[in-house]
Motif scaffolding. Structure first.
Motif, PDB file in Angstrom:
ATOM      1  N   PHE A   1       0.832  -1.193   0.000  1.00 25.53           N
ATOM      2  CA  PHE A   1       0.000   0.000   0.000  1.00 25.53           C
ATOM      3  C   PHE A   1       0.871   1.249   0.000  1.00 25.53           C
ATOM      4  CE2 PHE A   1      -3.722  -2.448   1.312  1.00 25.53           C
ATOM      5  CZ  PHE A   1      -3.144  -3.508   1.979  1.00 25.53           C
TER       6      PHE A   1
ATOM      7  N   TYR B   1       0.030   5.209   1.318  1.00 24.76           N
ATOM      8  CA  TYR B   1      -0.900   6.155   1.928  1.00 24.76           C
ATOM      9  C   TYR B   1      -0.269   7.547   1.904  1.00 24.76           C
ATOM     10  CZ  TYR B   1      -4.051   2.634   3.921  1.00 24.76           C
ATOM     11  OH  TYR B   1      -4.964   1.628   4.107  1.00 24.76           O
TER      12      TYR B   1
ATOM     13  N   LEU C   1      -4.407   9.625   7.401  1.00 22.53           N
ATOM     14  CA  LEU C   1      -3.849   9.007   6.209  1.00 22.53           C
ATOM     15  C   LEU C   1      -4.959   8.625   5.241  1.00 22.53           C
ATOM     16  CD1 LEU C   1      -1.657   8.509   8.513  1.00 22.53           C
ATOM     17  CD2 LEU C   1      -0.873   6.624   7.067  1.00 22.53           C
TER      18      LEU C   1
ATOM     19  N   LEU D   1      -5.647   6.341   1.559  1.00 24.41           N
ATOM     20  CA  LEU D   1      -5.086   5.349   0.651  1.00 24.41           C
ATOM     21  C   LEU D   1      -4.911   5.926  -0.747  1.00 24.41           C
ATOM     22  CD1 LEU D   1      -4.251   2.346   0.247  1.00 24.41           C
ATOM     23  CD2 LEU D   1      -6.619   1.938  -0.484  1.00 24.41           C
TER      24      LEU D   1
ATOM     25  N   LYS E   1      -3.042   0.349  -3.955  1.00 26.33           N
ATOM     26  CA  LYS E   1      -2.693  -0.904  -3.304  1.00 26.33           C
ATOM     27  C   LYS E   1      -2.394  -1.970  -4.346  1.00 26.33           C
ATOM     28  CE  LYS E   1      -7.554  -2.247  -2.915  1.00 26.33           C
ATOM     29  NZ  LYS E   1      -8.699  -2.480  -1.991  1.00 26.33           N
TER      30      LYS E   1
ATOM     31  N   PHE F   1       3.442   7.359   3.054  1.00 21.87           N
ATOM     32  CA  PHE F   1       3.788   6.170   3.820  1.00 21.87           C
ATOM     33  C   PHE F   1       3.556   4.924   2.969  1.00 21.87           C
ATOM     34  CE2 PHE F   1       4.444   7.874   8.038  1.00 21.87           C
ATOM     35  CZ  PHE F   1       3.749   9.082   8.003  1.00 21.87           C
TER      36      PHE F   1
ATOM     37  N   ASP G   1      -1.165  -7.880   5.742  1.00 19.30           N
ATOM     38  CA  ASP G   1      -2.191  -8.849   5.366  1.00 19.30           C
ATOM     39  C   ASP G   1      -3.471  -8.515   6.129  1.00 19.30           C
ATOM     40  OD1 ASP G   1      -0.364 -11.269   7.328  1.00 19.30           O
ATOM     41  OD2 ASP G   1      -1.804  -9.759   8.000  1.00 19.30           O
ATOM     42  N   GLU G   2      -4.366  -9.508   6.186  1.00 14.82           N
ATOM     43  CA  GLU G   2      -5.666  -9.249   6.811  1.00 14.82           C
ATOM     44  C   GLU G   2      -5.538  -8.928   8.296  1.00 14.82           C
ATOM     45  OE1 GLU G   2      -6.466 -12.285   3.543  1.00 14.82           O
ATOM     46  OE2 GLU G   2      -4.877 -11.837   5.003  1.00 14.82           O
ATOM     47  N   GLU G   3      -4.462  -9.375   8.909  1.00 16.17           N
ATOM     48  CA  GLU G   3      -4.313  -9.173  10.349  1.00 16.17           C
ATOM     49  C   GLU G   3      -3.797  -7.785  10.685  1.00 16.17           C
ATOM     50  OE1 GLU G   3      -6.317 -12.136  11.230  1.00 16.17           O
ATOM     51  OE2 GLU G   3      -5.305 -11.144  12.904  1.00 16.17           O
ATOM     52  N   LYS G   4      -2.771  -7.341   9.977  1.00 19.69           N
ATOM     53  CA  LYS G   4      -2.219  -6.028  10.322  1.00 19.69           C
ATOM     54  C   LYS G   4      -1.393  -5.472   9.168  1.00 19.69           C
ATOM     55  CE  LYS G   4       2.168  -7.461  12.360  1.00 19.69           C
ATOM     56  NZ  LYS G   4       3.065  -7.357  13.527  1.00 19.69           N
ATOM     57  N   LEU G   5      -1.199  -4.155   9.225  1.00 23.82           N
ATOM     58  CA  LEU G   5      -0.305  -3.459   8.309  1.00 23.82           C
ATOM     59  C   LEU G   5       0.888  -2.921   9.076  1.00 23.82           C
ATOM     60  CD1 LEU G   5      -2.636  -1.329   6.004  1.00 23.82           C
ATOM     61  CD2 LEU G   5      -1.786  -3.648   5.670  1.00 23.82           C
ATOM     62  N   THR G   6       2.049  -3.000   8.446  1.00 21.69           N
ATOM     63  CA  THR G   6       3.253  -2.383   8.986  1.00 21.69           C
ATOM     64  C   THR G   6       3.620  -1.223   8.084  1.00 21.69           C
ATOM     65  OG1 THR G   6       4.055  -4.449   9.953  1.00 21.69           O
ATOM     66  CG2 THR G   6       5.681  -2.722   9.535  1.00 21.69           C
ATOM     67  N   PHE G   7       3.777  -0.059   8.696  1.00 20.51           N
ATOM     68  CA  PHE G   7       4.060   1.159   7.936  1.00 20.51           C
ATOM     69  C   PHE G   7       5.542   1.500   8.004  1.00 20.51           C
ATOM     70  CE2 PHE G   7      -0.103   2.937   6.871  1.00 20.51           C
ATOM     71  CZ  PHE G   7      -0.944   2.198   7.680  1.00 20.51           C
ATOM     72  N   GLY G   8       6.022   2.176   6.949  1.00 18.88           N
ATOM     73  CA  GLY G   8       7.359   2.740   6.970  1.00 18.88           C
ATOM     74  C   GLY G   8       7.374   4.046   7.739  1.00 18.88           C
ATOM     75  N   THR G   9       8.544   4.674   7.793  1.00 15.46           N
ATOM     76  CA  THR G   9       8.702   5.912   8.556  1.00 15.46           C
ATOM     77  C   THR G   9       8.253   7.135   7.789  1.00 15.46           C
ATOM     78  OG1 THR G   9      10.990   6.000   7.815  1.00 15.46           O
ATOM     79  CG2 THR G   9      10.591   5.032   9.986  1.00 15.46           C
TER      80      THR G   9
ATOM     81  N   LYS H   1     -13.641  -3.838  11.990  1.00 22.74           N
ATOM     82  CA  LYS H   1     -12.282  -3.780  12.525  1.00 22.74           C
ATOM     83  C   LYS H   1     -11.869  -2.328  12.759  1.00 22.74           C
ATOM     84  CE  LYS H   1      -7.990  -6.369  12.282  1.00 22.74           C
ATOM     85  NZ  LYS H   1      -7.206  -7.372  11.559  1.00 22.74           N
TER      86      LYS H   1
ATOM     87  N   GLU I   1       7.933   5.248  12.261  1.00 21.90           N
ATOM     88  CA  GLU I   1       6.817   4.565  11.618  1.00 21.90           C
ATOM     89  C   GLU I   1       5.589   4.605  12.522  1.00 21.90           C
ATOM     90  OE1 GLU I   1       9.281   0.831  12.088  1.00 21.90           O
ATOM     91  OE2 GLU I   1       7.248   0.017  12.123  1.00 21.90           O
TER      92      GLU I   1
ATOM     93  N   TYR J   1     -14.365  -5.424   5.997  1.00 21.58           N
ATOM     94  CA  TYR J   1     -14.207  -6.750   5.433  1.00 21.58           C
ATOM     95  C   TYR J   1     -15.468  -7.042   4.629  1.00 21.58           C
ATOM     96  CZ  TYR J   1     -10.076  -8.238   8.004  1.00 21.58           C
ATOM     97  OH  TYR J   1      -8.801  -8.395   8.485  1.00 21.58           O
TER      98      TYR J   1
ATOM     99  N   PHE K   1     -10.471  -9.317   2.420  1.00 14.95           N
ATOM    100  CA  PHE K   1      -9.842  -8.126   2.966  1.00 14.95           C
ATOM    101  C   PHE K   1      -9.716  -7.086   1.864  1.00 14.95           C
ATOM    102  CE2 PHE K   1      -7.386  -5.452   5.464  1.00 14.95           C
ATOM    103  CZ  PHE K   1      -6.093  -5.283   5.015  1.00 14.95           C
TER     104      PHE K   1
END
Lengths: 111, 116
Positions: free
Chosen positions: A34, A36, A44, A46, A49, A90, A95-103, B31, B42, B96, B101
């Motif tokens: 993604f 943002y 933020l 979107l 993606k 950013f 995945d469906e559980e979580k996103l990790t963002f850059g700085t 969610k 970050e 969802y 997703f």
């Protein structure tokens, strides 16, 4: 563990010039990727993606990004920037559980 | 346009005070998330929720707590604020569609907390 690297903290570009913001990621499987954008004082939003399929994806506001699996990259591009593009950008992986963002990369536009 | 709201936008408070940051969304998203954002860093996920009565801790350990009594509401509470809690807190929600997703998080404008 998943991670995102945005090597450029701050980029300055002249209005009308082209833009490329870099993003490298680390992820164990095929990632969701993604971009943002955060304008001053805003949340933020979107831009675009990538889930699968065509590796060149189009987003809003004239932005596009290309997924390169061999380079673990997902760079954001725009052929001609406008003053209104000044913001923080950013990259995120997840995945469906979580996103990790850059700085983030702060973009400044000069006339 | 996203319909997710955070209050207050700005809060300056003394050490030891209890604070609650409010987050509401009108999109019916199941969610919801709280991220902590510091300049040049970050975004760190501190809490998330799958739906009513569900709360989970995120990647970054936080002394804050959250609750999810209603779908649209996901407040964050600090029982005793300290200067180390000074930061911007961003609330977000996602949709969802069945089991698919969509990938899009809708963010509020943030709550900037300063603890003196």
């Amino acid at each position: 563990a998943q991670s995102v690297t945005q090597p450029d903290i701050h980029i300055t570009v002249s209005e009308g010039a082209s833009l490329e913001l870099r993003c490298n990621y680390s992820y164990g499987a095929t990632p969701y990727l993604f971009w943002y954008v955060q304008s001053p004082g805003q949340g933020l939003q979107l831009l675009l993606k990538y889930f699968s399929g065509d590796t060149l994806v189009q987003g809003i506001k004239g932005f596009e990004a290309e997924f390169k699996r061999s380079q673990s990259s997902f760079n954001l591009r725009k052929p001609s920037v406008h003053w209104s593009d000044a913001a923080e950008y950013f990259c995120a992986v997840g995945d469906e559980e979580k996103l990790t963002f850059g700085t983030g990369t702060r973009l400044t536009i000069i006339p | 346009e996203a319909d997710i709201y955070q209050t207050p936008r700005y809060l300056v408070i003394g050490t030891g005070k209890k604070i609650t940051l409010e987050c509401s969304q009108t999109m019916g998203h199941d969610k919801m998330y709280w991220y902590q954002q510091d300049p040049g860093m970050e975004l760190h996920l501190i809490h998330y929720s799958y739906g009513v009565n569900s709360t989970e801790k995120g990647d970054l350990s936080s002394e804050s707590t959250v609750s999810r009594i209603r779908t649209e509401h996901f407040p964050l509470t600090l029982e005793s604020a300290r200067p180390s809690h000074t930061s911007q807190y961003l609330c977000a929600s996602s949709e969802y569609r069945g089991t698919q997703f969509t990938g899009e998080l809708f963010f509020g404008e943030g709550s900037r907390l300063t603890v003196l």
